[in-house]
Motif scaffolding. Sequence first.
Motif, PDB file in Angstrom:
ATOM      1  N   ILE A 206       0.834  -1.204   0.000  1.00 58.07           N
ATOM      2  CA  ILE A 206       0.000   0.000   0.000  1.00 58.07           C
ATOM      3  C   ILE A 206       0.866   1.251   0.000  1.00 58.07           C
ATOM      4  CG2 ILE A 206      -1.751   1.270   1.303  1.00 58.07           C
ATOM      5  CD1 ILE A 206      -2.721  -1.394   2.398  1.00 58.07           C
ATOM      6  N   LEU A 207       1.963   1.218   0.786  1.00 57.40           N
ATOM      7  CA  LEU A 207       2.855   2.367   0.849  1.00 57.40           C
ATOM      8  C   LEU A 207       3.556   2.603  -0.486  1.00 57.40           C
ATOM      9  CD1 LEU A 207       4.490   1.783   4.366  1.00 57.40           C
ATOM     10  CD2 LEU A 207       2.715   3.436   3.762  1.00 57.40           C
ATOM     11  N   LEU A 208       3.907   1.511  -1.174  1.00 57.83           N
ATOM     12  CA  LEU A 208       4.646   1.651  -2.425  1.00 57.83           C
ATOM     13  C   LEU A 208       3.777   2.204  -3.552  1.00 57.83           C
ATOM     14  CD1 LEU A 208       6.862  -1.579  -2.425  1.00 57.83           C
ATOM     15  CD2 LEU A 208       7.527   0.754  -1.855  1.00 57.83           C
ATOM     16  N   VAL A 209       2.473   1.964  -3.493  1.00 57.41           N
ATOM     17  CA  VAL A 209       1.593   2.469  -4.565  1.00 57.41           C
ATOM     18  C   VAL A 209       1.007   3.835  -4.208  1.00 57.41           C
ATOM     19  CG1 VAL A 209       1.005   0.160  -5.340  1.00 57.41           C
ATOM     20  CG2 VAL A 209      -0.421   1.273  -3.606  1.00 57.41           C
ATOM     21  N   SER A 210       1.390   4.373  -3.053  1.00 62.35           N
ATOM     22  CA  SER A 210       0.915   5.698  -2.667  1.00 62.35           C
ATOM     23  C   SER A 210       1.648   6.766  -3.483  1.00 62.35           C
ATOM     24  CB  SER A 210       1.157   5.921  -1.168  1.00 62.35           C
ATOM     25  OG  SER A 210       2.540   5.947  -0.889  1.00 62.35           O
ATOM     26  N   PRO A 211       1.116   8.000  -3.499  1.00 64.81           N
ATOM     27  CA  PRO A 211       1.793   9.080  -4.253  1.00 64.81           C
ATOM     28  C   PRO A 211       3.182   9.408  -3.707  1.00 64.81           C
ATOM     29  CG  PRO A 211      -0.477   9.668  -3.741  1.00 64.81           C
ATOM     30  CD  PRO A 211      -0.175   8.428  -2.955  1.00 64.81           C
ATOM     31  N   PHE A 212       3.436   8.990  -2.512  1.00 65.76           N
ATOM     32  CA  PHE A 212       4.740   9.256  -1.882  1.00 65.76           C
ATOM     33  C   PHE A 212       5.817   8.387  -2.525  1.00 65.76           C
ATOM     34  CE2 PHE A 212       7.379   9.386   2.154  1.00 65.76           C
ATOM     35  CZ  PHE A 212       7.724  10.708   1.981  1.00 65.76           C
ATOM     36  N   LYS A 213       6.994   8.937  -2.751  1.00 67.28           N
ATOM     37  CA  LYS A 213       8.081   8.185  -3.373  1.00 67.28           C
ATOM     38  C   LYS A 213       8.488   7.000  -2.493  1.00 67.28           C
ATOM     39  CE  LYS A 213      10.062  11.994  -6.048  1.00 67.28           C
ATOM     40  NZ  LYS A 213      11.292  12.800  -6.313  1.00 67.28           N
ATOM     41  N   PRO A 214       8.682   5.805  -3.076  1.00 67.43           N
ATOM     42  CA  PRO A 214       9.004   4.629  -2.282  1.00 67.43           C
ATOM     43  C   PRO A 214      10.286   4.776  -1.454  1.00 67.43           C
ATOM     44  CG  PRO A 214       8.333   4.002  -4.490  1.00 67.43           C
ATOM     45  CD  PRO A 214       8.461   5.496  -4.492  1.00 67.43           C
ATOM     46  N   VAL A 215      11.290   5.440  -2.014  1.00 68.00           N
ATOM     47  CA  VAL A 215      12.545   5.588  -1.284  1.00 68.00           C
ATOM     48  C   VAL A 215      12.342   6.432  -0.026  1.00 68.00           C
ATOM     49  CG1 VAL A 215      14.888   6.519  -1.383  1.00 68.00           C
ATOM     50  CG2 VAL A 215      13.943   5.304  -3.349  1.00 68.00           C
ATOM     51  N   LEU A 216      11.514   7.477  -0.154  1.00 68.74           N
ATOM     52  CA  LEU A 216      11.249   8.323   1.004  1.00 68.74           C
ATOM     53  C   LEU A 216      10.440   7.590   2.065  1.00 68.74           C
ATOM     54  CD1 LEU A 216      10.511  11.776  -0.685  1.00 68.74           C
ATOM     55  CD2 LEU A 216      12.631  10.963   0.375  1.00 68.74           C
ATOM     56  N   VAL A 217       9.678   6.574   1.649  1.00 64.53           N
ATOM     57  CA  VAL A 217       8.962   5.746   2.623  1.00 64.53           C
ATOM     58  C   VAL A 217       9.956   5.048   3.543  1.00 64.53           C
ATOM     59  CG1 VAL A 217       7.490   3.718   2.902  1.00 64.53           C
ATOM     60  CG2 VAL A 217       6.955   5.413   1.144  1.00 64.53           C
ATOM     61  N   ILE A 218      11.019   4.510   2.953  1.00 67.70           N
ATOM     62  CA  ILE A 218      12.052   3.822   3.740  1.00 67.70           C
ATOM     63  C   ILE A 218      12.755   4.806   4.671  1.00 67.70           C
ATOM     64  CG2 ILE A 218      14.142   2.441   3.614  1.00 67.70           C
ATOM     65  CD1 ILE A 218      11.672   1.021   2.572  1.00 67.70           C
ATOM     66  N   PHE A 219      13.113   5.961   4.153  1.00 70.34           N
ATOM     67  CA  PHE A 219      13.794   6.957   4.984  1.00 70.34           C
ATOM     68  C   PHE A 219      12.890   7.462   6.113  1.00 70.34           C
ATOM     69  CE2 PHE A 219      16.780   8.287   1.279  1.00 70.34           C
ATOM     70  CZ  PHE A 219      17.551   7.168   1.535  1.00 70.34           C
ATOM     71  N   ALA A 220      11.589   7.599   5.818  1.00 71.40           N
ATOM     72  CA  ALA A 220      10.661   8.061   6.848  1.00 71.40           C
ATOM     73  C   ALA A 220      10.536   7.041   7.975  1.00 71.40           C
ATOM     74  CB  ALA A 220       9.292   8.326   6.224  1.00 71.40           C
ATOM     75  N   LYS A 221      10.634   5.765   7.662  1.00 67.41           N
ATOM     76  CA  LYS A 221      10.561   4.737   8.702  1.00 67.41           C
ATOM     77  C   LYS A 221      11.843   4.696   9.522  1.00 67.41           C
ATOM     78  CE  LYS A 221       8.434   0.957   8.265  1.00 67.41           C
ATOM     79  NZ  LYS A 221       7.257   1.326   9.050  1.00 67.41           N
ATOM     80  N   ALA A 222      12.949   5.110   8.937  1.00 67.22           N
ATOM     81  CA  ALA A 222      14.225   5.070   9.665  1.00 67.22           C
ATOM     82  C   ALA A 222      14.449   6.325  10.503  1.00 67.22           C
ATOM     83  CB  ALA A 222      15.379   4.900   8.677  1.00 67.22           C
ATOM     84  N   PHE A 223      13.818   7.430  10.124  1.00 68.15           N
ATOM     85  CA  PHE A 223      14.079   8.699  10.808  1.00 68.15           C
ATOM     86  C   PHE A 223      13.749   8.666  12.306  1.00 68.15           C
ATOM     87  CE2 PHE A 223      13.015  12.994  12.196  1.00 68.15           C
ATOM     88  CZ  PHE A 223      14.150  13.685  11.795  1.00 68.15           C
ATOM     89  N   PRO A 224      12.609   8.084  12.741  1.00 70.39           N
ATOM     90  CA  PRO A 224      12.335   8.059  14.189  1.00 70.39           C
ATOM     91  C   PRO A 224      13.413   7.352  14.999  1.00 70.39           C
ATOM     92  CG  PRO A 224      10.350   7.555  12.953  1.00 70.39           C
ATOM     93  CD  PRO A 224      11.475   7.557  11.974  1.00 70.39           C
ATOM     94  N   TYR A 225      14.017   6.321  14.435  1.00 66.21           N
ATOM     95  CA  TYR A 225      15.053   5.599  15.166  1.00 66.21           C
ATOM     96  C   TYR A 225      16.336   6.416  15.272  1.00 66.21           C
ATOM     97  CZ  TYR A 225      11.779   1.802  14.549  1.00 66.21           C
ATOM     98  OH  TYR A 225      10.633   1.038  14.575  1.00 66.21           O
ATOM     99  N   LEU A 226      16.538   7.331  14.337  1.00 67.59           N
ATOM    100  CA  LEU A 226      17.652   8.266  14.473  1.00 67.59           C
ATOM    101  C   LEU A 226      17.428   9.174  15.676  1.00 67.59           C
ATOM    102  CD1 LEU A 226      20.177   9.833  13.562  1.00 67.59           C
ATOM    103  CD2 LEU A 226      18.725  11.068  11.940  1.00 67.59           C
ATOM    104  N   ALA A 227      16.222   9.727  15.785  1.00 67.79           N
ATOM    105  CA  ALA A 227      15.918  10.629  16.900  1.00 67.79           C
ATOM    106  C   ALA A 227      15.963   9.897  18.234  1.00 67.79           C
ATOM    107  CB  ALA A 227      14.553  11.265  16.687  1.00 67.79           C
ATOM    108  N   LEU A 228      15.383   8.690  18.287  1.00 65.85           N
ATOM    109  CA  LEU A 228      15.353   7.932  19.539  1.00 65.85           C
ATOM    110  C   LEU A 228      16.739   7.443  19.928  1.00 65.85           C
ATOM    111  CD1 LEU A 228      12.048   5.929  18.965  1.00 65.85           C
ATOM    112  CD2 LEU A 228      12.402   7.910  20.446  1.00 65.85           C
ATOM    113  N   SER A 229      17.579   7.142  18.951  1.00 65.34           N
ATOM    114  CA  SER A 229      18.950   6.732  19.258  1.00 65.34           C
ATOM    115  C   SER A 229      19.756   7.885  19.838  1.00 65.34           C
ATOM    116  CB  SER A 229      19.634   6.192  17.996  1.00 65.34           C
ATOM    117  OG  SER A 229      19.008   5.014  17.543  1.00 65.34           O
TER     118      SER A 229
END
Length: 368
Positions: A206-229
């Motif tokens: 579902i995320l990959l077929v959204s208007p949002f770029k697939p690569v940015l989907v991956i980066f968006a999922k990784a960003f919270p772990y950067l902040a929490l780390s």
Amino acid sequence: MKQFLAFVRKEFYHVLRDRRTLLILFGMPIAQILIFGFALTNEVKDSEILVVDYARDDASQALLTRIGASRYFDIRQAALSHKEILGTFQKGKIKAVVVFPANFNADLLHTNKAQVQIVTDASDVNTANMITNYLSSIILDYQNQLNENLQMPYRITPEVRMLYNPQLKGAHGFVPGVMALVLLLVSVMMTAISIVREKETGTMEILLVSPFKPVLVIFAKAFPYLALSLVNVTAILLLSVFVLDLPVKGSVGLLFAESTLFIITCLALGIFISIKTDSQQIAMLISLMGMLLPTMMFSGFLFPIENVPVPLQIISNIVPSKWFYIIVKSIMIKGLGLSALWKETLILLGMTVFLLLVSLKSFKIRLQ
């Protein structure tokens, strides 16, 4: 940008409402820093030693006072025979026995020589060596005090200086290593599992077929772990300074910048693992076992890298935690700056770029 922030906010909500994830993110780092800082230390503290004083004279009592004043030993005195001493060791409660022979002070005054017997439990070789070295140092210091008013020809007294860690505290070595271990495990494992979970549940499609770029989907999922780390880095530093008495001698800003770079490296590694795996179990196994053992064996904080065979020394260069361990130790303990750490920083930066490029090239927009 709004879409990216929306995905990041969604991932934050997902992480913060999962208690198990929060336990891994914040419970594990705090537990490890306390365990490594206090329990897994190469120092000897409050070791129970037994003193058998057959002399009971001024010299033996003066030496016992010096030993008792040290924070390394907890003295128990008893009058035992040699057979009883062996039985005491067999119970496993005593680490060493110090035996003062009869006429200890008389021998010292008349013959300028006296003996003190130190018996240790060598079933634990490292502890036995530590206790022997500590006791020998105390005895040598007492001997030097007695010799101050005596003229002894050809007397050579070595002067030893321990730079950066004069008290030989174990926290100086373990805290930088634990930082590298915790950040690597948390960042790699949580990133890999969170992305693979989307594959297993089918929401990744579902995320990959959204208007949002697939690569940015991956980066968006990784960003919270950067902040929490980064929150983990702050917690570890606070525990190091206020609990383990390990101040940061270098730049705190530089330390956070280098930690951010290392976290991004670990996130890139987690993304690479998530792209190559299709189940959470495999991702967790690779993240834990594949990262834990190399970090502990090849980073240098548990075992000197120089002691391993040359092929393994070469392999250790591809372990990111090795370079981060050098950086943290140099900043926190030695107080060095970026001018002394540019090589390690460039290596981590190169690893990050390489992992991101390989991950992006291997990333498939279509899962099937």
